[in-house]
Design an enzyme around this catalytic site. Structure first.
Site, mmCIF file in Angstrom:
data_model
loop_
_atom_site.group_PDB
_atom_site.id
_atom_site.type_symbol
_atom_site.label_atom_id
_atom_site.label_comp_id
_atom_site.label_asym_id
_atom_site.label_seq_id
_atom_site.Cartn_x
_atom_site.Cartn_y
_atom_site.Cartn_z
ATOM 1 N N GLY A 15 0.708 -1.181 -0.140
ATOM 2 C CA GLY A 15 -0.051 0.076 -0.183
ATOM 3 C C GLY A 15 1.018 1.228 0.013
ATOM 4 N N GLY A 41 -3.630 -2.557 -2.150
ATOM 5 C CA GLY A 41 -2.350 -2.515 -2.362
ATOM 6 C C GLY A 41 -2.000 -2.584 -4.018
ATOM 7 N N ASN A 102 -3.824 -11.786 15.182
ATOM 8 C CA ASN A 102 -3.067 -12.549 14.682
ATOM 9 C C ASN A 102 -1.494 -12.043 14.659
ATOM 10 O OD1 ASN A 102 -4.813 -14.679 14.084
ATOM 11 N ND2 ASN A 102 -5.294 -13.834 12.040
ATOM 12 N N TYR A 148 -14.114 1.192 10.465
ATOM 13 C CA TYR A 148 -12.897 1.523 10.453
ATOM 14 C C TYR A 148 -12.347 2.074 12.016
ATOM 15 C CZ TYR A 148 -8.512 3.924 8.862
ATOM 16 O OH TYR A 148 -7.116 4.346 8.715
HETATM 17 P P1 NAD Z 1 -3.587 1.771 1.765
HETATM 18 O O1 NAD Z 1 -5.036 1.302 1.403
HETATM 19 O O2 NAD Z 1 -2.608 2.206 0.515
HETATM 20 O O3 NAD Z 1 -2.751 0.310 2.142
HETATM 21 C C1 NAD Z 1 -3.295 -0.476 2.835
HETATM 22 C C2 NAD Z 1 -2.547 -1.813 2.595
HETATM 23 O O4 NAD Z 1 -3.094 -3.016 3.549
HETATM 24 C C3 NAD Z 1 -2.618 -2.271 1.029
HETATM 25 O O5 NAD Z 1 -1.866 -2.656 0.647
HETATM 26 C C4 NAD Z 1 -3.820 -3.465 1.077
HETATM 27 O O6 NAD Z 1 -3.982 -4.339 0.134
HETATM 28 C C5 NAD Z 1 -3.462 -4.232 2.466
HETATM 29 N N1 NAD Z 1 -4.438 -4.870 3.124
HETATM 30 C C6 NAD Z 1 -5.754 -4.493 3.562
HETATM 31 N N2 NAD Z 1 -6.217 -5.530 4.134
HETATM 32 C C7 NAD Z 1 -5.517 -6.586 4.161
HETATM 33 C C8 NAD Z 1 -5.469 -7.824 4.859
HETATM 34 N N3 NAD Z 1 -6.817 -8.283 5.309
HETATM 35 N N4 NAD Z 1 -4.520 -8.578 4.670
HETATM 36 C C9 NAD Z 1 -3.129 -8.155 4.178
HETATM 37 N N5 NAD Z 1 -3.228 -6.760 3.613
HETATM 38 C C10 NAD Z 1 -4.146 -6.303 3.813
HETATM 39 O O7 NAD Z 1 -3.288 2.797 2.756
HETATM 40 P P2 NAD Z 1 -2.346 3.491 3.739
HETATM 41 O O8 NAD Z 1 -2.826 5.001 3.415
HETATM 42 O O9 NAD Z 1 -0.923 3.027 3.335
HETATM 43 O O10 NAD Z 1 -2.614 3.141 5.100
HETATM 44 C C11 NAD Z 1 -1.572 1.998 5.837
HETATM 45 C C12 NAD Z 1 -2.039 1.934 7.277
HETATM 46 O O11 NAD Z 1 -2.003 3.385 7.606
HETATM 47 C C13 NAD Z 1 -3.419 1.417 7.368
HETATM 48 O O12 NAD Z 1 -3.798 0.599 8.747
HETATM 49 C C14 NAD Z 1 -4.244 3.046 7.884
HETATM 50 O O13 NAD Z 1 -5.338 2.394 8.456
HETATM 51 C C15 NAD Z 1 -3.073 3.656 8.599
HETATM 52 N N6 NAD Z 1 -3.381 4.955 8.347
HETATM 53 C C16 NAD Z 1 -3.126 5.798 7.163
HETATM 54 C C17 NAD Z 1 -3.453 7.082 7.205
HETATM 55 C C18 NAD Z 1 -2.899 7.872 5.690
HETATM 56 O O14 NAD Z 1 -3.341 9.177 6.021
HETATM 57 N N7 NAD Z 1 -2.454 7.416 4.680
HETATM 58 C C19 NAD Z 1 -4.103 7.836 8.183
HETATM 59 C C20 NAD Z 1 -4.445 7.276 9.384
HETATM 60 C C21 NAD Z 1 -3.883 5.821 9.660
#
Ligand code: NAD
Ligand code: UDP
Length: 313
Positions: A15, A41, A102, A148
């Protein structure tokens, strides 16, 4: 001399944030296992790494247990964009609850360090402004964002109880809105939406009246914050974000100024449960992690515009 390299497991590594973190870890010579189910991702984010000796990809869903040897777990797996996490809310909750359970069990088995990517969304639609870590949040168990928000809240609780019961070495980052290269073109969050719309010459879609605020952190700063946190002995939730807020109208204007002054804005309905304002207090991160963002919004947007220009051409 034998140099022992740490094995880093990055869940959600394909991601936006995960891939940026992986590039940084590899640049320090560390070993990385990227675990991702590719729900949001992109292979493109990590394709250049597939032949690297220090990098391994596992296509796996965190809600299914897995046993591997690791030293540090960076638990980022979870869709972060509202349109994606709301498209299958039950899956989002499973990822947050079972996935975090997990990964905490895996940390316990390996005596590994564990970092949870939590979110500013745990503050809900905040009545306190700016938000510090003592604020408990104004949240709703049945709203469109609840899958979420409540998912992340239980993930924080699970992590904390693993520390209390088993001494698991947890870290909890409450991440505020972050943007930058490797966001996907169909991510749906505001910065990537506006930049892509503008580069295509389309009007920018402002939801509601555009007076709602967010604080936008550039991804390199955020990744540095996550790394400082992992290296620290701080085990309570900690805010990581840019400490200045912008209205969505201001963000749209900044992007228009940098891409094309003739672009228009169109107003669209505000999605339900959209928080009115959000800005972090980051005193704790400054004190405990010696961390504060260095890239201002204008510079970060230019870097992000360059990225989207390169992939759209
Ligand atoms: P994103 O959607 O780009 O990346 C999330 C990744 O997790 C993806 O590659 C997706 O395929 C993978 N994924 C989702 N469910 C999965 C599962 N069950 N098993 C394995 N892989 C799984 O989002 P991001 O912006 O990179 O966010 C990453 C993390 O940071 C998340 O946990 C999000 O909640 C947290 N976060 C991000 C932000 C932001 O602004 N980017 C803000 C607050 C929190
Ligand atoms: N937003 C917008 N236009 C878009 C996408 C989002 O006006 O094309 C608004 C959205 O309603 C919210 C803010 O921008 O008020 C931030 O949205 P995003 O999805 O990036 O993050 P979050 O709401 O989860 O903070």
């Amino acid at each position: 001399m034998i140099v022992l390299k740490l094995i880093n497991l990055v869940t959600g590594g394909a991601g936006f944030l995960g891939s940026n973190l992986i590039y940084k870890l590899l640049s320090y010579g560390e070993k990385v296992i990227c675990l991702d189910n590719f729900e949001t991702g992109q292979k493109n984010n990590i394709i250049k790494l597939l032949n690297q000796e220090n990098f391994q990809l596992i296509n796996h869903d965190v809600s299914v247990p897995i046993i591997i040897e690791v030293d540090r777990i960076w638990h980022l797996a979870c869709p972060a964009s509202p349109i994606h996490y709301q498209s299958n809310p039950i899956k989002t909750m499973e990822t947050n609850f079972m996935g975090t359970f997990n990964m905490l069990n895996l940390a316990k088995k390996n005596d590994a360090d564990f970092l949870l990517a939590s979110t500013s969304e745990v503050y809900g639609n905040p009545e306190v402004h700016p938000q510090d870590e003592l604020y408990k949040g104004s949240v709703n168990t049945t709203g469109r964002r609840s899958c979420y928000i409540e998912g992340k809240r239980i993930a924080e609780t699970l992590s904390t109880e693993f520390k209390r019961m088993y001494g698991t070495k947890i870290r909890i980052a409450r991440i505020f809105n972050t943007y930058g290269p490797n966001m996907s073109v169909n991510d749906g969050r505001v910065v990537s939406n506006f930049i892509i719309q503008a580069l295509k010459g389309n009007p920018l879609t402002v939801y509601g009246d555009g007076t709602q605020t967010r604080s936008f952190c550039y991804v390199d700063d955020l990744v540095r914050g996550l790394m400082n946190l992992m290296d620290s002995d701080f085990h309570n939730p900690i805010n990581l974000g840019y400490p200045k807020e912008y209205s969505i109208n201001q963000l749209a204007e900044l992007i228009i100024q940098n891409i094309d002054l003739n672009l228009k804005i169109i107003l669209q309905p505000l999605p339900p449960d959209d928080p009115k304002k959000r800005k972090p207090k980051i005193d704790l991160a400054l004190r405990e992690l010696n961390w504060k963002p260095e890239v201002n919004l204008k510079d970060g947007l230019l870097l992000t515009i360059n990225y989207f220009q390169s992939i759209l051409n």
